[in-house]
Write a protein that holds these residues in place. Structure first.
Motif, mmCIF file in Angstrom:
data_model
loop_
_atom_site.group_PDB
_atom_site.id
_atom_site.type_symbol
_atom_site.label_atom_id
_atom_site.label_comp_id
_atom_site.label_asym_id
_atom_site.label_seq_id
_atom_site.Cartn_x
_atom_site.Cartn_y
_atom_site.Cartn_z
ATOM 1 N N UNK A 1 0.869 -1.178 0.000
ATOM 2 C CA UNK A 1 0.000 0.000 0.000
ATOM 3 C C UNK A 1 0.900 1.221 0.000
ATOM 4 N N UNK A 2 0.692 2.118 -0.958
ATOM 5 C CA UNK A 2 1.478 3.346 -1.022
ATOM 6 C C UNK A 2 0.883 4.334 -0.038
ATOM 7 N N UNK A 3 1.670 4.725 0.957
ATOM 8 C CA UNK A 3 1.172 5.638 1.993
ATOM 9 C C UNK A 3 1.600 7.078 1.761
ATOM 10 N N UNK A 4 2.718 7.280 1.083
ATOM 11 C CA UNK A 4 3.178 8.634 0.751
ATOM 12 C C UNK A 4 3.776 8.594 -0.645
ATOM 13 N N UNK A 5 3.600 9.677 -1.379
ATOM 14 C CA UNK A 5 4.170 9.765 -2.717
ATOM 15 C C UNK A 5 4.634 11.195 -2.972
ATOM 16 N N UNK A 6 5.860 11.326 -3.422
ATOM 17 C CA UNK A 6 6.414 12.631 -3.791
ATOM 18 C C UNK A 6 6.791 12.585 -5.259
#
Length: 79
Positions: free
Chosen positions: A44-49
């Protein structure tokens, strides 16, 4: 050739058929993601920059025209 990204005051429009709502967009991006794996191993992707992003092509979904998409002002947008 990169295609300009719509802004708060603009949107895409196909010059061939007038479509304003349906497009196939090909984009390239470099991102850093914080991925959390649960105990079963499901990611699960929790943060993306987003480090960089460019739109390579925009194709009209209605008439399949490529290189016919332009930016136009949104109705009611304050320019």
């Amino acid at each position: 050739m990169t295609v300009p990204k719509p802004t708060a005051g603009t949107r895409w429009r196909c010059t061939l058929c007038g479509n304003l709502t349906r497009f196939d967009v090909t984009r390239s991006s470099r991102v850093v993601e914080y991925v959390h794996l649960d105990l079963a191993g499901e990611p699960q992707i929790e943060e993306q920059e987003v480090l960089s992003e460019s739109i390579e092509s925009v194709r009209c979904r209605w008439c399949d025209a490529a290189d016919q998409v332009e930016l136009v002002d949104r109705p009611g947008a304050q320019v």
